[in-house]
Design a protein around this motif. Structure first.
Motif, short mmCIF file in Angstrom:
data_model
loop_
_atom_site.label_atom_id
_atom_site.label_comp_id
_atom_site.label_asym_id
_atom_site.label_seq_id
_atom_site.Cartn_x
_atom_site.Cartn_y
_atom_site.Cartn_z
N LEU A 30 8.21 -14.97 5.37
CA LEU A 30 7.31 -14.87 6.53
C LEU A 30 7.76 -13.75 7.46
O LEU A 30 6.95 -12.98 7.96
CB LEU A 30 7.24 -16.20 7.28
N TYR A 31 9.07 -13.64 7.66
CA TYR A 31 9.58 -12.63 8.58
C TYR A 31 9.58 -11.22 8.01
O TYR A 31 9.97 -10.27 8.69
CB TYR A 31 10.95 -13.04 9.12
N ASN A 32 9.12 -11.06 6.77
CA ASN A 32 8.87 -9.72 6.24
C ASN A 32 7.56 -9.16 6.79
O ASN A 32 7.28 -7.98 6.64
CB ASN A 32 8.85 -9.73 4.71
N TYR A 33 6.77 -10.02 7.40
CA TYR A 33 5.55 -9.61 8.09
C TYR A 33 5.90 -9.39 9.56
O TYR A 33 6.89 -9.93 10.06
CB TYR A 33 4.46 -10.69 7.96
N MET A 45 -0.38 -4.21 11.58
CA MET A 45 -0.71 -4.21 10.15
C MET A 45 -2.22 -4.14 9.97
O MET A 45 -2.98 -4.44 10.88
CB MET A 45 -0.13 -5.43 9.45
N LYS A 46 -2.65 -3.74 8.77
CA LYS A 46 -4.07 -3.74 8.46
C LYS A 46 -4.50 -5.17 8.18
O LYS A 46 -3.79 -5.92 7.52
CB LYS A 46 -4.35 -2.88 7.23
N TYR A 47 -5.64 -5.53 8.72
CA TYR A 47 -6.15 -6.88 8.51
C TYR A 47 -7.67 -6.86 8.49
O TYR A 47 -8.30 -5.88 8.87
CB TYR A 47 -5.65 -7.84 9.59
N TYR A 103 0.80 -18.05 3.52
CA TYR A 103 1.33 -16.76 3.10
C TYR A 103 2.11 -16.83 1.80
O TYR A 103 2.51 -17.89 1.34
CB TYR A 103 2.24 -16.19 4.20
N ASN A 104 2.30 -15.66 1.22
CA ASN A 104 3.22 -15.45 0.12
C ASN A 104 3.75 -14.03 0.25
O ASN A 104 3.62 -13.44 1.34
CB ASN A 104 2.59 -15.76 -1.25
N ASP A 105 4.29 -13.46 -0.79
CA ASP A 105 4.89 -12.13 -0.65
C ASP A 105 3.88 -10.99 -0.64
O ASP A 105 4.25 -9.84 -0.44
CB ASP A 105 5.94 -11.90 -1.74
N GLU A 106 2.58 -11.29 -0.79
CA GLU A 106 1.59 -10.22 -0.77
C GLU A 106 0.51 -10.38 0.29
O GLU A 106 -0.20 -9.43 0.60
CB GLU A 106 0.95 -10.06 -2.15
N VAL A 120 -6.82 -12.07 7.65
CA VAL A 120 -6.03 -11.82 6.44
C VAL A 120 -5.36 -10.46 6.54
O VAL A 120 -6.02 -9.45 6.79
CB VAL A 120 -6.94 -11.87 5.19
N GLY A 121 -4.05 -10.45 6.33
CA GLY A 121 -3.29 -9.21 6.28
C GLY A 121 -2.59 -9.11 4.94
O GLY A 121 -2.14 -10.11 4.39
N LEU A 122 -2.55 -7.90 4.41
CA LEU A 122 -1.91 -7.67 3.12
C LEU A 122 -0.71 -6.76 3.28
O LEU A 122 -0.65 -5.95 4.18
CB LEU A 122 -2.89 -7.00 2.13
N ARG A 123 0.22 -6.91 2.37
CA ARG A 123 1.37 -6.02 2.34
C ARG A 123 0.97 -4.61 1.94
O ARG A 123 1.54 -3.64 2.36
CB ARG A 123 2.39 -6.55 1.34
#
Length: 127
Positions: A30-33, A45-47, A103-106, A120-123
């Motif tokens: 989660l904290y990678n976001y 971030m793009k969302y 969330y997940n890693d993507e 929704v935000g993506l990596r």
């Protein structure tokens, strides 16, 4: 029966409470976001906003359908489930807390309470 119990029952086909090392890894993910003060810093971030989770699924934004759900409520443990199950049982999940992170890693998804929309935000830049 609590709201959490109802949610757990609705997602029972694919529902696991996350504890121990897996919980630490999920929180680290989660904290990678860009998050701070209990919220996502969407400006960093793009969302895109969607009317429902089926819109997210139909846009093919998610390859890994396993997601974590973190509610802003100490009585609701962090759990892992499938985003398709959340879409099918959205009211059981969103009733857990007005502030909720899926969330997940993507991908990271936040219900826009009190509306029924989702941000929704993506990596990656696939929005």
């Amino acid at each position: 029966m609590t709201l959490f119990d109802e949610c757990k029952e609705a997602l029972l086909v694919d529902f696991n409470i996350v504890i121990g090392d897996e919980e630490r890894k999920a929180i680290d993910m989660l904290y990678n976001y860009p998050v701070a003060a209990g919220g996502v810093l969407w400006k960093e971030m793009k969302y895109r906003d969607y009317d429902d989770l089926y819109g997210v699924l139909n846009a093919n934004l998610v390859k890994n359908h396993d997601v974590f759900v973190l509610a802003d409520d100490a009585d609701v443990p962090l759990f892992r489930t499938n985003i398709k199950l959340i879409a099918e049982n959205v009211y059981d999940v969103t009733a857990l807390s007005p502030k909720l992170f899926i969330y997940n890693d993507e991908i990271i998804i936040q219900p826009l309470f009190p509306s029924e929309s989702f941000r929704v935000g993506l990596r990656s830049d696939n929005l």
